[in-house]
Design a protein around this motif. Structure first.
Motif, PDB file in Angstrom:
ATOM      1  N   VAL A  10      35.681 -24.502  64.519  1.00  0.00           N
ATOM      2  CA  VAL A  10      34.289 -24.030  64.559  1.00  0.00           C
ATOM      3  C   VAL A  10      34.170 -22.652  63.904  1.00  0.00           C
ATOM      4  O   VAL A  10      35.007 -21.778  64.113  1.00  0.00           O
ATOM      5  N   ASP A  33      28.452 -34.593  62.360  1.00  0.00           N
ATOM      6  CA  ASP A  33      27.588 -34.090  63.433  1.00  0.00           C
ATOM      7  C   ASP A  33      26.139 -34.530  63.213  1.00  0.00           C
ATOM      8  O   ASP A  33      25.458 -34.948  64.143  1.00  0.00           O
ATOM      9  N   GLN A  37      23.748 -37.192  65.299  1.00  0.00           N
ATOM     10  CA  GLN A  37      22.409 -36.887  65.849  1.00  0.00           C
ATOM     11  C   GLN A  37      21.427 -38.018  65.540  1.00  0.00           C
ATOM     12  O   GLN A  37      20.596 -38.377  66.355  1.00  0.00           O
ATOM     13  N   ARG A  68      21.098 -29.740  73.054  1.00  0.00           N
ATOM     14  CA  ARG A  68      22.427 -29.445  72.485  1.00  0.00           C
ATOM     15  C   ARG A  68      23.182 -28.383  73.270  1.00  0.00           C
ATOM     16  O   ARG A  68      24.376 -28.518  73.515  1.00  0.00           O
ATOM     17  N   ASN A  86      32.884 -39.037  73.000  1.00  0.00           N
ATOM     18  CA  ASN A  86      33.474 -39.366  71.695  1.00  0.00           C
ATOM     19  C   ASN A  86      33.650 -40.875  71.537  1.00  0.00           C
ATOM     20  O   ASN A  86      33.346 -41.435  70.483  1.00  0.00           O
ATOM     21  N   HIS A  90      31.686 -41.990  68.313  1.00  0.00           N
ATOM     22  CA  HIS A  90      32.466 -41.938  67.073  1.00  0.00           C
ATOM     23  C   HIS A  90      32.701 -43.271  66.356  1.00  0.00           C
ATOM     24  O   HIS A  90      32.661 -43.300  65.120  1.00  0.00           O
ATOM     25  N   ALA A 118      34.609 -32.539  62.648  1.00  0.00           N
ATOM     26  CA  ALA A 118      35.449 -31.691  63.493  1.00  0.00           C
ATOM     27  C   ALA A 118      36.707 -32.463  63.884  1.00  0.00           C
ATOM     28  O   ALA A 118      37.786 -31.898  64.003  1.00  0.00           O
ATOM     29  N   TYR A 152      26.750 -17.045  69.737  1.00  0.00           N
ATOM     30  CA  TYR A 152      27.597 -17.744  70.716  1.00  0.00           C
ATOM     31  C   TYR A 152      28.260 -16.708  71.635  1.00  0.00           C
ATOM     32  O   TYR A 152      28.700 -15.650  71.185  1.00  0.00           O
ATOM     33  N   LYS A 156      31.571 -19.618  75.350  1.00  0.00           N
ATOM     34  CA  LYS A 156      31.339 -20.828  74.551  1.00  0.00           C
ATOM     35  C   LYS A 156      32.391 -20.951  73.448  1.00  0.00           C
ATOM     36  O   LYS A 156      32.951 -22.023  73.217  1.00  0.00           O
ATOM     37  N   GLN A 164      39.571 -27.992  70.242  1.00  0.00           N
ATOM     38  CA  GLN A 164      39.875 -28.389  68.856  1.00  0.00           C
ATOM     39  C   GLN A 164      41.373 -28.251  68.563  1.00  0.00           C
ATOM     40  O   GLN A 164      42.098 -27.589  69.298  1.00  0.00           O
TER      41      GLN A 164
HETATM   42  C1  COD Z   1      28.193 -31.172  71.459  1.00  0.00           C
HETATM   43  C2  COD Z   1      27.022 -30.705  70.630  1.00  0.00           C
HETATM   44  C3  COD Z   1      25.712 -31.105  71.318  1.00  0.00           C
HETATM   45  C4  COD Z   1      27.117 -29.172  70.506  1.00  0.00           C
HETATM   46  O1  COD Z   1      26.046 -28.675  69.752  1.00  0.00           O
HETATM   47  P1  COD Z   1      25.989 -27.102  69.363  1.00  0.00           P
HETATM   48  O2  COD Z   1      24.789 -26.963  68.464  1.00  0.00           O
HETATM   49  O3  COD Z   1      26.057 -26.265  70.598  1.00  0.00           O
HETATM   50  O4  COD Z   1      27.296 -26.802  68.571  1.00  0.00           O
HETATM   51  P2  COD Z   1      27.772 -27.365  67.149  1.00  0.00           P
HETATM   52  O5  COD Z   1      27.149 -28.682  66.842  1.00  0.00           O
HETATM   53  O6  COD Z   1      27.624 -26.268  66.168  1.00  0.00           O
HETATM   54  O7  COD Z   1      29.287 -27.656  67.431  1.00  0.00           O
HETATM   55  C5  COD Z   1      30.192 -26.605  67.644  1.00  0.00           C
HETATM   56  C6  COD Z   1      31.555 -27.020  67.139  1.00  0.00           C
HETATM   57  O8  COD Z   1      32.085 -28.103  67.891  1.00  0.00           O
HETATM   58  C7  COD Z   1      32.459 -29.158  67.022  1.00  0.00           C
HETATM   59  N1  COD Z   1      32.277 -30.414  67.746  1.00  0.00           N
HETATM   60  C8  COD Z   1      31.165 -31.169  67.859  1.00  0.00           C
HETATM   61  N2  COD Z   1      31.396 -32.242  68.630  1.00  0.00           N
HETATM   62  C9  COD Z   1      32.702 -32.157  68.998  1.00  0.00           C
HETATM   63  C10 COD Z   1      33.549 -32.970  69.782  1.00  0.00           C
HETATM   64  N3  COD Z   1      33.099 -34.103  70.298  1.00  0.00           N
HETATM   65  N4  COD Z   1      34.840 -32.558  69.977  1.00  0.00           N
HETATM   66  C11 COD Z   1      35.312 -31.408  69.420  1.00  0.00           C
HETATM   67  N5  COD Z   1      34.555 -30.596  68.655  1.00  0.00           N
HETATM   68  C12 COD Z   1      33.271 -30.975  68.448  1.00  0.00           C
HETATM   69  C13 COD Z   1      31.511 -28.988  65.814  1.00  0.00           C
HETATM   70  O9  COD Z   1      32.028 -29.577  64.649  1.00  0.00           O
HETATM   71  C14 COD Z   1      31.543 -27.480  65.679  1.00  0.00           C
HETATM   72  O10 COD Z   1      32.730 -27.038  65.080  1.00  0.00           O
HETATM   73  C15 COD Z   1      27.013 -31.346  69.221  1.00  0.00           C
HETATM   74  O11 COD Z   1      28.068 -30.864  68.450  1.00  0.00           O
HETATM   75  C16 COD Z   1      27.078 -32.859  69.300  1.00  0.00           C
HETATM   76  O12 COD Z   1      26.056 -33.534  69.504  1.00  0.00           O
HETATM   77  N6  COD Z   1      28.278 -33.421  69.157  1.00  0.00           N
HETATM   78  C17 COD Z   1      28.415 -34.833  69.229  1.00  0.00           C
HETATM   79  C18 COD Z   1      28.663 -35.386  67.884  1.00  0.00           C
HETATM   80  C19 COD Z   1      30.112 -35.335  67.566  1.00  0.00           C
HETATM   81  O13 COD Z   1      30.940 -35.798  68.324  1.00  0.00           O
HETATM   82  N7  COD Z   1      30.391 -34.730  66.415  1.00  0.00           N
HETATM   83  C20 COD Z   1      31.710 -34.628  65.925  1.00  0.00           C
HETATM   84  C21 COD Z   1      31.947 -35.798  65.048  1.00  0.00           C
HETATM   85  S1  COD Z   1      33.589 -35.775  64.388  1.00  0.00           S
END
Ligand code: COD
Ligand code: ATP
Length: 200
Positions: A10, A33, A37, A68, A86, A90, A118, A152, A156, A164
């Motif tokens: 992140v 991401d 959504q 979020r 996930n 996913h 991510a 952040y 957080k 990660q």
């Molecule tokens: C958890 C959520 C709501 C957090 O939103 P928020 O705006 O607070 O943070 P942001 O999106 O910037 O994410 C912060 C960081 O976490 C990472 N991240 C997002 N989801 C995940 C996850 N499931 N596991 C690990 N890291 C994640 C993002 O890539 C980024 O580096 C959002 O990331 C989300 O809806 N995630 C689910 C989608 C997902 O799993 N995406 C990753 C696909 S590989």
């Protein structure tokens, strides 16, 4: 068409560098991401499953959209809940991506298809990507950028960092590393040294 997977912790600067790939190289960029959504918007099957998963946790707004900040608070401190989320989201994200890659390949006009995720390594994207790029920036710089640009909290940031992969695992699994600890220009230069100087 070359398929490039882009990953990293992140705040490493993935979004910024993806914009360069789009503008300079005409790449088609998909951020998982954002795709996620779309796939969980109210009215979809996945949204129903997510409501079940987050029942009683105040994670949805009155229109049914996922809040979020609340979702982040929940999943980044609870590995079991994160894994269940996930597992729900996913597979659908990956299926949709594979479909989009096939469409672009068939169409034949896209030089690069870039997938940002991510969890690129954990979710096995190796199989569908020709190259995996790790966008690296040292931890203190990432903390600093995330505090300044997104407000952040340290709590957080710590929770996301803990969920990660380690730097070592990112490096071991990726074919290329871009060090974005310095200026943006320096990172652009590293990209040019991988892809060449302009649109093909
Ligand atoms: C958890 C959520 C709501 C957090 O939103 P928020 O705006 O607070 O943070 P942001 O999106 O910037 O994410 C912060 C960081 O976490 C990472 N991240 C997002 N989801 C995940 C996850 N499931 N596991 C690990 N890291 C994640 C993002 O890539 C980024 O580096 C959002 O990331 C989300 O809806 N995630 C689910 C989608 C997902 O799993 N995406 C990753 C696909 S590989
Ligand atoms: N080389 C750099 N120099 C200065 N600031 C940078 C640099 N790279 C990125 N930033 C800034 O750091 C912040 C985080 O970068 P960015 O949003 O691109 O990270 P990300 O890796 O996409 O994060 P996420 O994992 O949440 O998707 C942004 O405000 C961005 O403008």
């Amino acid at each position: 068409m070359k398929v490039i997977g882009v990953t990293g912790g992140v705040g490493a600067g993935k979004s910024l560098l993806l914009a360069y790939l789009e503008e300079k190289y005409g790449a088609c960029v998909v951020r998982t991401d954002e795709l996620a959504q779309e796939l969980i918007r109210p009215g979809t099957d996945l949204h129903g499953s997510l409501q079940e998963l987050f029942r009683g946790k105040n994670a949805f707004d009155p229109e049914g959209g996922l809040i979020r900040t609340r979702a982040a608070e929940l999943i980044f401190k609870d590995p079991t809940l994160r894994a269940r989320m996930n597992d729900l989201i996913h597979p659908a994200v990956k299926t949709e991506l594979i479909r989009q890659i096939a469409d672009r390949k068939k169409e034949g006009r896209t030089p690069y298809f870039v997938v940002e995720a991510a969890l690129l390594i954990e979710d096995g994207y190796k199989k569908i990507c020709d190259e995996l790029w790790y966008i690296y920036a040292d931890e203190n710089r990432r903390r600093d950028r995330l505090r300044k640009s997104r407000g952040y909290s340290d709590e957080k940031i710590n929770a996301i960092f803990a969920s990660q992969l380690s730097e070592e695992l990112f490096r071991r699994n990726c074919t290329h590393v871009i060090d974005n600890s310095g200026s943006v220009e320096e990172s652009y230069r590293q990209i040019r040294s991988i892809l060449g100087d302009g649109i093909i």
